[in-house]
Motif scaffolding. Structure first.
Motif, PDB file in Angstrom:
ATOM      1  N   PHE A   1       3.403   4.934   4.694  1.00  0.00           N
ATOM      2  CA  PHE A   1       2.248   5.774   4.385  1.00  0.00           C
ATOM      3  C   PHE A   1       1.370   5.152   3.303  1.00  0.00           C
ATOM      4  O   PHE A   1       0.183   5.465   3.211  1.00  0.00           O
ATOM      5  N   VAL A   2       1.941   4.269   2.512  1.00  0.00           N
ATOM      6  CA  VAL A   2       1.128   3.560   1.519  1.00  0.00           C
ATOM      7  C   VAL A   2       0.233   2.538   2.234  1.00  0.00           C
ATOM      8  O   VAL A   2      -0.974   2.461   1.976  1.00  0.00           O
ATOM      9  N   LEU A   3       0.821   1.819   3.173  1.00  0.00           N
ATOM     10  CA  LEU A   3       0.032   0.880   3.970  1.00  0.00           C
ATOM     11  C   LEU A   3      -1.046   1.646   4.744  1.00  0.00           C
ATOM     12  O   LEU A   3      -2.202   1.218   4.824  1.00  0.00           O
ATOM     13  N   ALA A   4      -0.645   2.807   5.269  1.00  0.00           N
ATOM     14  CA  ALA A   4      -1.596   3.597   6.047  1.00  0.00           C
ATOM     15  C   ALA A   4      -2.744   4.079   5.167  1.00  0.00           C
ATOM     16  O   ALA A   4      -3.891   4.098   5.590  1.00  0.00           O
ATOM     17  N   ALA A   5      -2.430   4.456   3.938  1.00  0.00           N
ATOM     18  CA  ALA A   5      -3.488   4.904   3.021  1.00  0.00           C
ATOM     19  C   ALA A   5      -4.428   3.751   2.705  1.00  0.00           C
ATOM     20  O   ALA A   5      -5.649   3.917   2.679  1.00  0.00           O
ATOM     21  N   ARG A   6      -3.861   2.565   2.503  1.00  0.00           N
ATOM     22  CA  ARG A   6      -4.723   1.398   2.259  1.00  0.00           C
ATOM     23  C   ARG A   6      -5.573   1.119   3.488  1.00  0.00           C
ATOM     24  O   ARG A   6      -6.746   0.780   3.379  1.00  0.00           O
ATOM     25  N   ALA A   7      -4.969   1.291   4.669  1.00  0.00           N
ATOM     26  CA  ALA A   7      -5.702   1.001   5.906  1.00  0.00           C
ATOM     27  C   ALA A   7      -6.832   1.999   6.134  1.00  0.00           C
ATOM     28  O   ALA A   7      -7.694   1.770   6.969  1.00  0.00           O
ATOM     29  N   ARG A   8      -6.797   3.113   5.421  1.00  0.00           N
ATOM     30  CA  ARG A   8      -7.922   4.047   5.508  1.00  0.00           C
ATOM     31  C   ARG A   8      -8.986   3.700   4.473  1.00  0.00           C
ATOM     32  O   ARG A   8      -9.939   4.440   4.304  1.00  0.00           O
TER      33      ARG A   8
ATOM     34  N   PHE B   1      -0.506   3.714  13.299  1.00  0.00           N
ATOM     35  CA  PHE B   1       0.763   3.036  13.070  1.00  0.00           C
ATOM     36  C   PHE B   1       1.835   3.534  14.013  1.00  0.00           C
ATOM     37  O   PHE B   1       1.679   4.544  14.688  1.00  0.00           O
ATOM     38  N   GLN B   2       2.936   2.799  13.987  1.00  0.00           N
ATOM     39  CA  GLN B   2       3.990   3.053  14.961  1.00  0.00           C
ATOM     40  C   GLN B   2       4.687   4.401  14.741  1.00  0.00           C
ATOM     41  O   GLN B   2       4.846   5.175  15.661  1.00  0.00           O
ATOM     42  N   ASP B   3       5.077   4.649  13.507  1.00  0.00           N
ATOM     43  CA  ASP B   3       5.973   5.779  13.295  1.00  0.00           C
ATOM     44  C   ASP B   3       5.266   6.899  12.530  1.00  0.00           C
ATOM     45  O   ASP B   3       5.061   6.802  11.323  1.00  0.00           O
ATOM     46  N   PRO B   4       4.925   7.967  13.217  1.00  0.00           N
ATOM     47  CA  PRO B   4       4.203   9.054  12.536  1.00  0.00           C
ATOM     48  C   PRO B   4       5.084   9.770  11.518  1.00  0.00           C
ATOM     49  O   PRO B   4       4.588  10.521  10.699  1.00  0.00           O
ATOM     50  N   MET B   5       6.418   9.520  11.600  1.00  0.00           N
ATOM     51  CA  MET B   5       7.305  10.150  10.624  1.00  0.00           C
ATOM     52  C   MET B   5       7.102   9.524   9.245  1.00  0.00           C
ATOM     53  O   MET B   5       7.345  10.154   8.231  1.00  0.00           O
ATOM     54  N   THR B   6       6.704   8.268   9.229  1.00  0.00           N
ATOM     55  CA  THR B   6       6.617   7.586   7.943  1.00  0.00           C
ATOM     56  C   THR B   6       5.189   7.214   7.563  1.00  0.00           C
ATOM     57  O   THR B   6       4.963   6.767   6.457  1.00  0.00           O
ATOM     58  N   SER B   7       4.241   7.395   8.465  1.00  0.00           N
ATOM     59  CA  SER B   7       2.904   6.921   8.111  1.00  0.00           C
ATOM     60  C   SER B   7       2.020   8.020   7.530  1.00  0.00           C
ATOM     61  O   SER B   7       0.850   7.787   7.271  1.00  0.00           O
ATOM     62  N   LEU B   8       2.599   9.205   7.333  1.00  0.00           N
ATOM     63  CA  LEU B   8       1.879  10.248   6.593  1.00  0.00           C
ATOM     64  C   LEU B   8       2.620  10.486   5.280  1.00  0.00           C
ATOM     65  O   LEU B   8       3.849  10.459   5.247  1.00  0.00           O
ATOM     66  N   ASN B   9       1.845  10.735   4.236  1.00  0.00           N
ATOM     67  CA  ASN B   9       2.465  10.965   2.927  1.00  0.00           C
ATOM     68  C   ASN B   9       3.178  12.318   2.914  1.00  0.00           C
ATOM     69  O   ASN B   9       2.538  13.347   3.118  1.00  0.00           O
ATOM     70  N   PRO B  10       4.501  12.309   2.689  1.00  0.00           N
ATOM     71  CA  PRO B  10       5.250  13.568   2.774  1.00  0.00           C
ATOM     72  C   PRO B  10       4.839  14.595   1.721  1.00  0.00           C
ATOM     73  O   PRO B  10       5.142  15.773   1.869  1.00  0.00           O
ATOM     74  N   THR B  11       4.173  14.160   0.672  1.00  0.00           N
ATOM     75  CA  THR B  11       3.820  15.103  -0.384  1.00  0.00           C
ATOM     76  C   THR B  11       2.360  15.560  -0.290  1.00  0.00           C
ATOM     77  O   THR B  11       1.868  16.198  -1.201  1.00  0.00           O
ATOM     78  N   LYS B  12       1.708  15.186   0.797  1.00  0.00           N
ATOM     79  CA  LYS B  12       0.291  15.573   0.938  1.00  0.00           C
ATOM     80  C   LYS B  12       0.095  16.469   2.137  1.00  0.00           C
ATOM     81  O   LYS B  12       0.670  16.218   3.195  1.00  0.00           O
ATOM     82  N   ARG B  13      -0.774  17.450   1.976  1.00  0.00           N
ATOM     83  CA  ARG B  13      -1.076  18.309   3.113  1.00  0.00           C
ATOM     84  C   ARG B  13      -1.864  17.529   4.159  1.00  0.00           C
ATOM     85  O   ARG B  13      -2.567  16.570   3.843  1.00  0.00           O
ATOM     86  N   ILE B  14      -1.732  17.981   5.416  1.00  0.00           N
ATOM     87  CA  ILE B  14      -2.457  17.344   6.512  1.00  0.00           C
ATOM     88  C   ILE B  14      -3.947  17.299   6.179  1.00  0.00           C
ATOM     89  O   ILE B  14      -4.612  16.273   6.334  1.00  0.00           O
ATOM     90  N   GLY B  15      -4.458  18.431   5.705  1.00  0.00           N
ATOM     91  CA  GLY B  15      -5.888  18.499   5.410  1.00  0.00           C
ATOM     92  C   GLY B  15      -6.308  17.495   4.358  1.00  0.00           C
ATOM     93  O   GLY B  15      -7.367  16.877   4.480  1.00  0.00           O
ATOM     94  N   THR B  16      -5.478  17.317   3.343  1.00  0.00           N
ATOM     95  CA  THR B  16      -5.830  16.383   2.261  1.00  0.00           C
ATOM     96  C   THR B  16      -5.939  14.958   2.779  1.00  0.00           C
ATOM     97  O   THR B  16      -6.837  14.215   2.384  1.00  0.00           O
ATOM     98  N   HIS B  17      -5.009  14.595   3.665  1.00  0.00           N
ATOM     99  CA  HIS B  17      -5.091  13.265   4.263  1.00  0.00           C
ATOM    100  C   HIS B  17      -6.480  13.042   4.840  1.00  0.00           C
ATOM    101  O   HIS B  17      -7.108  12.005   4.643  1.00  0.00           O
ATOM    102  N   LEU B  18      -6.938  14.048   5.595  1.00  0.00           N
ATOM    103  CA  LEU B  18      -8.217  13.899   6.295  1.00  0.00           C
ATOM    104  C   LEU B  18      -9.389  13.969   5.330  1.00  0.00           C
ATOM    105  O   LEU B  18     -10.287  13.122   5.368  1.00  0.00           O
ATOM    106  N   THR B  19      -9.380  14.971   4.456  1.00  0.00           N
ATOM    107  CA  THR B  19     -10.574  15.167   3.621  1.00  0.00           C
ATOM    108  C   THR B  19     -10.752  14.018   2.636  1.00  0.00           C
ATOM    109  O   THR B  19     -11.881  13.607   2.382  1.00  0.00           O
ATOM    110  N   GLU B  20      -9.664  13.474   2.101  1.00  0.00           N
ATOM    111  CA  GLU B  20      -9.855  12.385   1.132  1.00  0.00           C
ATOM    112  C   GLU B  20     -10.485  11.173   1.809  1.00  0.00           C
ATOM    113  O   GLU B  20     -11.301  10.475   1.212  1.00  0.00           O
TER     114      GLU B  20
END
Lengths: 317, 373
Positions: free
Chosen positions: A213-220, B121-140
């Motif tokens: 998720f760190v790589l993914a954040a950088r990729a954004r 990315f390949q694995d959606p289990m690990t490519s989202l920050n577990p401590t962030k809300r879905i919305g925050t990912h998008l809005t930031e």
């Protein structure tokens, strides 16, 4: 959340019951007769017997414990056996804020130092900065606090006169005066804590920075510092938080060296003096309150995990 | 706070543009002789070793290869996520919309990530920050690149979730990644990638970590969105079956190089490279007889810190002869009868006149008459 809190408070009761019994037993089993300690040697045996009866020492230990516990529950921890035989609760409540202030201030300073250093270090893993910070933390850890404390006193108090000497100023008397007195001892405490915090947080950060998720954040397109602060820091701070709770607990009761160096009327010196004088009610009372503070802080820490990691929260469907 | 290490002193390669692979329209993506080398204690690992490709706007290409073939590294180097550093060497050029990704300053390159190129990315289990809300990912992301205000970003986030087919988007934005299923999470990852309407999407094994039942949904979603948004897509997969019928073209990667590239249908109908042929042959089919042995490619991909001289597939190739082991075949030799079909092989398989796309492998191998030349 409330259920969890109640559960934790239940734990608090159990822990305190165990601690109090342990402390009571331990102190009661310490060799030496308190009556002799109080009166000195060379008195007629009846005098000792009378004093023992007065202190309740002629009772079976379980009775004495229950008596003491009953008193403790009503806020009466007994009286010191050392003249002027003041109430234990008063002495402890006078010393506890000093220790708590030192611990809190020291830990805040330590975090203020450790978090940026750890982030800088982790962002430059294996680089010059990382190695320099790593070496410095080792250096700081290897200097005992009495040495760093003495050095700071020599330079900042005796040499430059930036910090006052002498009597502790209570918060109620003067907030600035109090902070002025507390800052230097807090710095001494903070130094070694900061070194440990930096190492722990750095190594957790290094692991987190390898996460997808760190790589993914950088990729954004997130800037590096935003990824560090916004994405990596929070998931990396569990060990730090745990350590923080443990450190607070131990700092409350065992900053004797710093308290002695700076002549502070805190819990550490209270307990050590009481133990030297065979003042068992004081040791018992102080230990009980230290244990209570320790458990309470760690309950707070446990609840804070939920804030840091939503996965540990109860799911609200 | 921490500036990235200074970018590569990119040698201003004035590249002889190699034979253009792909369409003739103005390419959105131009990759020329790209080489990514990792310097490890064991030696230099040439993960990508001379790849060139072209992709025009809205075009889709599948990059297929075994694990370790360098396809993920290729994707990340194209994006610039892998760039020259203390232990990493990047040679060749990548141009996205005419801009040389690896010659840009890190801050400028970052600005491409989102509006120009994005990655799933390949694995959606690990490519989202577990401590962030879905919305925050998008809005930031929206606020960073598009400068949207909080409210506008929140509205756009909901639209994006609707676009990727997430039900109850207003509830979802408040949730954390662990409260969503794998398929839903990958939809979120796709929504994130699409947030700033990139012109190029790199999907790195987007369905490998998902249930088979969800895989098709996600691939279909990617396909429809790419078409609707006129987005060029690089679909990276180890599974030819995933790519069949979903991309305009296929590039088959082996050991850091492209072995064969052509229109997808052409590759399946008459693969020219023995490796492509073997890959197609190893797809299990329902039409196979029960308990029939699955076809596998013997051996393992080469160790990329010491690749074999000559053709890298030669040690595993049933058709290999002397020259294959000594001399690397020129990359991207287009065919006389199909300029968009190119193969790096000294002895390409000849398309069998009656080869059908089904069980073509054995037919092709026979028609090749073994390893003579």
């Amino acid at each position: 959340m409330t259920r969890k809190l109640l559960l934790r408070l239940g734990e608090l009761v159990v822990v305190l019951a165990l601690v109090s019994f342990g402390v009571f037993l331990l102190v009661a089993l310490i060799p030496g007769d308190p009556a002799v300690a109080i009166l000195g040697e060379g008195h007629p045996p009846e005098d000792y017997a009378a004093l023992r009866a007065e202190l309740g020492l002629d009772q079976p230990i379980l009775n004495r414990y229950l008596d003491w516990l009953g008193g403790a529950l009503t806020g009466d921890l007994g009286h010191s056996i050392v003249p002027p035989r003041s109430a234990v609760i008063d002495r402890v409540l006078a010393a506890l804020p000093v220790s708590a202030e030192l611990a809190i201030l020291g830990l805040l300073l330590a975090m203020a130092l450790a978090i940026p250093l750890a982030m800088w270090s982790a962002a430059r893993e294996g680089g010059l900065v990382d190695r320099a910070i790593g070496a410095s933390t080792f250096a700081v850890l290897s200097v005992p606090s009495f040495l760093s404390g003495l050095l700071l006193i020599m330079v900042l108090v005796n040499g430059l006169g930036w910090f006052p000497r002498g009597q502790w100023v209570r918060v109620s008397e003067s907030i600035t005066g109090n902070l002025h007195h507390a800052l230097l001892p807090a710095v001494v405490i903070a130094l070694s804590e900061a070194a440990v915090f930096t190492r722990i947080l750095r190594s957790d950060l290094v692991v987190t920075l390898r996460e997808d998720f760190v790589l993914a954040a950088r990729a954004r397109g997130m800037p590096r510092w935003r990824v560090l602060v916004g994405d990596a820091l929070r998931p990396s701070s569990f060990s730090l938080l745990t350590l923080l709770g443990l450190s607070f607990g131990s700092l409350i009761g065992s900053t004797v060296i710093v308290e002695t160096l700076f002549a502070l009327p805190g819990m550490g010196s209270l307990v050590v003096n009481a133990a030297n004088q065979g003042d068992f009610p004081m040791v018992q009372g102080a230990t009980l309150l230290i244990a209570a503070a320790y458990v309470l802080v760690n309950i707070g820490i446990d609840l804070a995990y939920g804030f840091l990691d939503p996965r540990t929260r109860r799911v609200h469907a | 706070m921490t500036p990235e290490p200074p970018m590569s002193q990119e040698p201003p390669m004035t590249p002889e543009p190699p034979v253009t692979v792909g369409s003739t329209a103005t390419p959105l993506l131009e990759v020329d002789d790209l080489r990514t080398t990792f310097h490890t204690p064991r030696g230099a690992v040439r993960a990508v070793d001379g790849v060139s490709l072209r992709l025009s706007a809205g075009e889709t290409i599948g990059v297929v290869g075994e694990s370790g073939s360098g396809k993920s590294v290729l994707g990340r180097t194209i994006m610039g996520l892998i760039s020259a550093g203390p232990a990493t060497e990047v040679q060749g050029t990548v141009r996205i919309g005419g801009r040389d990704v690896h010659a840009l300053a890190p801050g400028e390159r970052r600005r491409l990530w989102g509006p120009e190129v994005a990655m799933v990315f390949q694995d959606p289990m690990t490519s989202l920050n577990p401590t962030k809300r879905i919305g925050t990912h998008l809005t930031e992301t929206l606020r960073l690149h598009l400068g949207l205000r909080r409210g506008a970003a929140a509205d756009r986030a909901i639209e994006l979730l609707v676009q990727v087919g997430i039900p109850e988007p207003r509830r979802r934005v408040r949730q954390f990644p662990h409260e969503l299923s794998g398929g839903m999470r990958q939809r979120v990852v796709i929504a994130l990638a699409l947030a700033c309407s990139p012109k190029l999407l790199i999907a790195d094994e987007p369905t490998t970590a998902l249930d088979v039942t969800v895989q098709k949904q996600i691939l279909d979603l990617l396909g429809t969105l790419a078409e609707r948004l006129d987005m060029a897509t690089i679909l990276i997969s180890h599974d030819l079956g995933v790519i069949a019928g979903r991309t305009d073209r296929v590039a088959v990667m082996y050991a850091g190089r492209i072995a064969e590239t052509a229109a997808t249908a052409a590759v399946f109908e008459h693969p020219l490279h023995p490796y492509t042929d073997a890959l197609i042959g190893s797809i299990p089919r329902l039409s196979n007889e029960p308990h029939a042995e699955l076809r596998v490619i013997d051996g393992n991909p080469p160790d990329m810190s010491a690749p074999p001289p000559g053709c890298r597939f030669a040690p595993r190739c049933v058709h290999a002869f002397e020259r294959c082991r000594e001399e690397a075949p020129p990359p991207h030799e287009p065919l006389a009868y199909d300029a968009r079909h190119s193969v790096a092989c000294h002895a390409p398989l000849l398309p069998a006149p009656n080869a059908d796309s089904g069980n073509a492998d054995s037919g092709n191998a026979d028609s090749m008459n073994g390893g003579d030349d």
